[in-house]
Design a protein around this motif. Sequence first.
Motif, PDB file in Angstrom:
ATOM      1  N   ALA A 504       0.486  -1.222  -0.047  1.00 45.25           N
ATOM      2  CA  ALA A 504      -0.021  -0.069   0.101  1.00 45.25           C
ATOM      3  C   ALA A 504       0.680   1.318   0.064  1.00 45.25           C
ATOM      4  N   ILE A 505       2.091   1.112   0.305  1.00 49.11           N
ATOM      5  CA  ILE A 505       3.125   2.328   0.272  1.00 49.11           C
ATOM      6  C   ILE A 505       2.841   3.331  -0.848  1.00 49.11           C
ATOM      7  N   PRO A 506       2.828   2.849  -2.031  1.00 51.86           N
ATOM      8  CA  PRO A 506       2.810   3.723  -3.311  1.00 51.86           C
ATOM      9  C   PRO A 506       1.509   4.631  -3.172  1.00 51.86           C
ATOM     10  N   LEU A 686      -7.910  -2.887   0.001  1.00 55.62           N
ATOM     11  CA  LEU A 686      -8.304  -1.889  -0.821  1.00 55.62           C
ATOM     12  C   LEU A 686      -6.883  -1.010  -0.931  1.00 55.62           C
ATOM     13  N   PHE A 687      -6.289  -0.590   0.024  1.00 54.71           N
ATOM     14  CA  PHE A 687      -5.072   0.303   0.034  1.00 54.71           C
ATOM     15  C   PHE A 687      -3.966  -0.327  -0.598  1.00 54.71           C
ATOM     16  N   ALA A 688      -3.772  -1.750  -0.563  1.00 53.13           N
ATOM     17  CA  ALA A 688      -3.142  -2.498  -1.130  1.00 53.13           C
ATOM     18  C   ALA A 688      -3.104  -2.325  -2.674  1.00 53.13           C
ATOM     19  N   THR A 689      -4.406  -2.574  -2.941  1.00 48.88           N
ATOM     20  CA  THR A 689      -4.752  -2.366  -4.381  1.00 48.88           C
ATOM     21  C   THR A 689      -4.315  -1.188  -4.894  1.00 48.88           C
ATOM     22  N   PHE A 690      -4.779   0.015  -4.076  1.00 49.27           N
ATOM     23  CA  PHE A 690      -4.524   1.354  -4.645  1.00 49.27           C
ATOM     24  C   PHE A 690      -2.814   1.409  -4.778  1.00 49.27           C
ATOM     25  N   GLY A 691      -2.124   0.958  -3.615  1.00 50.33           N
ATOM     26  CA  GLY A 691      -0.574   1.053  -4.004  1.00 50.33           C
ATOM     27  C   GLY A 691      -0.095   0.138  -5.157  1.00 50.33           C
ATOM     28  N   ALA A 692      -0.516  -0.814  -5.424  1.00 50.57           N
ATOM     29  CA  ALA A 692      -0.158  -1.491  -6.529  1.00 50.57           C
ATOM     30  C   ALA A 692      -0.475  -0.806  -8.054  1.00 50.57           C
ATOM     31  N   LEU A 726     -15.036  -3.910  -5.185  1.00 55.22           N
ATOM     32  CA  LEU A 726     -14.201  -4.851  -4.391  1.00 55.22           C
ATOM     33  C   LEU A 726     -14.826  -4.925  -2.961  1.00 55.22           C
ATOM     34  N   PHE A 727     -15.439  -4.043  -2.321  1.00 59.09           N
ATOM     35  CA  PHE A 727     -16.107  -4.110  -0.980  1.00 59.09           C
ATOM     36  C   PHE A 727     -17.399  -5.409  -1.310  1.00 59.09           C
ATOM     37  N   GLY A 728     -17.963  -5.059  -2.289  1.00 56.46           N
ATOM     38  CA  GLY A 728     -19.165  -5.926  -2.465  1.00 56.46           C
ATOM     39  C   GLY A 728     -18.670  -7.637  -2.611  1.00 56.46           C
TER      40      GLY A 728
END
Length: 866
Positions: A504-506, A686-692, A726-728
Amino acid sequence: MSSSGALGLGSRADRKGLMAELLHRLGTFAARRAWTVLIAWIVILAAAVGGFLVGFKGLSSSFDIPGTASGEVVAELERELPDFAGATGTVVVHATDGAITDEQREQLAELIEGAESLPDVSGVNDPFATEAERADQAQQLEDGRAQLEAGQQQLDAGRAQLEAGAAALEEGQAQLDAARAQAEAAGFPTAQLDAQEAQLDAQRTVIDAQRAQLDEGQAELDEQRTRLERGEELLSLADGIRLVSEDGATALVTVSYTETRLELPQESKDATMAHFSSQPIDGLEISFSTDIAQGVPEILGIGEAIGVALAAVVLVVVLGSLLAAALPIVTALLGVAIGAMAVLSFSGVVQMASVTPILGVMLGLAVGIDYSLFIVYRHRKQLLRGMGVVESIGLANGTAGNAVVFAGVTVIVALLALGITGIPFLGLMGVAGAVSVAIAVLIAISATPALLGLAGRRILSRRALAKAEAASDGADALRSVRPMSHARAVLSAVLAVAVLATIAIPALSMRLGLPDGASEPADSTAYRAYALTEEAFGEGQNGPLLVTATMPGDLDDVEVERRQLAVASELATSDDVVAVAPIAVSDDAGAGARLAVFQVVPAEGPNSESTEALVRELRARPAIEGDMALGVAGQAASNIDISEGLADALPTYLAVVVGLSFLIMVMVFRSLLVPLIATGGFVLSLFATFGAVTAVFQWGWLGGLFGVSEPGPILSFLPVILTGILFGLAMDYQLFLTTGMREAYVHGADARLAVARGFRAGRSVVIAAALIMIAVFAGFIASHSIIIKAMGFGLALGVLLDAFVVRMLLVPAIMHLVGRGAWWLPRWLDRIIPNVDVEGASLERRHPAASTGSTDAVAADATAER
């Protein structure tokens, strides 16, 4: 919660498992009346196709949000200067060998002249004619400067002569005065002297008149000089705006349309490309900017076909039969066809973005296969335990189908909630996705039982039957399952959180925007046009800004010119502005306001940080000279407005989606902590997905592998879309795993043992479902559209991280550590919330002939997993 208390919940489910009972009846009816159900769906498909043939009116490749600052500027242009409010596109012409020749210019001029009659085209500029006009204007200014100098010399010479005459006149006057004094002293008459005095006065009057004429001429000359200097300064400020490169090898043909960017039909853009490509010019390469070339991406392509094929392989492995594996594929394709046709039928009623039906296809394929798989999987296991075909179908539909309905409702809630963002195209995307998911659910609980009824026991392979006969009994299976150790649970939780947090860092540096030509595939005409323009004219020419300034309505032409220069000079003071050119001023409005329009070329492209900062700086400036307020439009301005609108809407959207889903999960799991664990795990994934996504599409890591030609900002509405979908889907997997845990706990198992048994019973089908979704979503990464590519990548990776890291690793570990506390629910809340019995335990008790009991079912599932 004690075992007896848990069993009490089951008794309540006997009274309240209405949905499971209705689904059981529907499944039984569909199994017995299979052709009736299937023909009904075929009729629905035919109706959807008919609606598509009648109602489809095309899609838009633009994204706009009403009420934004840039939208208000465009609306003002539509009122005051409609010729400048329409969409524009650029045809980039490049000579492959040296400069563009005169013969090539003539052929290009013929093409440009023919383009004037294309649909919705209001005008097409000839870049060489425009540059010639610019050169003529510069020459006129130079000639005007020479004429002014010549006129000044004439004025100076005339004034010198006049002053010499005035001096001679004054000398004559002095002589006359001396003669008069002598005459008067001698007593001579002065009549002759009086006549001479009158002549001198007359000459003096002539000289004064000539002097006034010279002064008037000087004033006029000074005014002309001032206007000339303004023209020279404006031309100097616009020097960086070119349509033909310095080496003469590249030229920009600007096509103006009568319709706005959002309302411009795709057919008109296609006609433009077809026209300029219809008569190839030897030695010239023709490319088109994204405003023209960015069309409607294909809904299904080779990548999607590969994704479906991979899903079929997973189905064969899990279900052990080609026939059984074919059923989810068939039902999913049927649902996609109906959903896509139904959505496209309304394209003539509402403005529909091109990605709207594609989102429906993505979800329809993924959840359609998964939801049918859950029912087929349950039915297959019941058949292996010796249950009759029809009753097994009914029970599978009442249990797994019940879970499918609630899982689908969770996804639908998340999608429909996109409407609360207040962004029309996003709300419409949510509706399209929700329709596709709803159809997938309906087909799963009706068409799937019908097909299972026609298939009978043929969905079982001989190998599966032999394996079932050789398997140990349920008691042995139950005894073989053991809870994980505390050390393993802690290690799993820490490892999962560390992995997700690192990925998620990026996301901390994520920038949002809309795709431009640099984001297109390297072999596309849009990317070629962007690259040629940047190389020949500078990066900023790919995304010029449109700046407006309000002026009083009663100004004369001279004052309008002065104010244009004042605004242009003010705009040019910004470090990131390369050139400024006035374009037009609206007609005199008397006491009202007039609108002046300027083209501003920034130093960098429309998605750069410097251009974004420039837009914010210009908008923040006070009115020039106190009464000329600035407005900014253009791609960079639209990017900012859309991104800010989405950022403002995201908190409300998250609150609604998470809140409603939390309530649904409280009803389903009869727990407060389980929904909290589920939601917390989702936030991490979710934040890991955003980071990738940021690392690949913005930083360019592994960009070549995923077809990212040039890194850039993340699609502005992608985070909202990923969050909702993704939440669903995350709650789907949470539902199918945790219901097995709750079922084991309700029937008396220790809390930690229930976690192990439920996980063992459900992991196979959840792994298969996740792999299918990943395969389907990953197929869209092969799309040439960067929008579809980013959505496919984000959804595929999001499912991968959530299903395998969160649901398979983190959630079981935390639930093990929490133990019985995971199932705690205040008694007052337990009394008022309905019992939805999503696992169908009450249904199994009402149909004892169809089931060997829930405990045996879990045991059999555990046996199958071994």
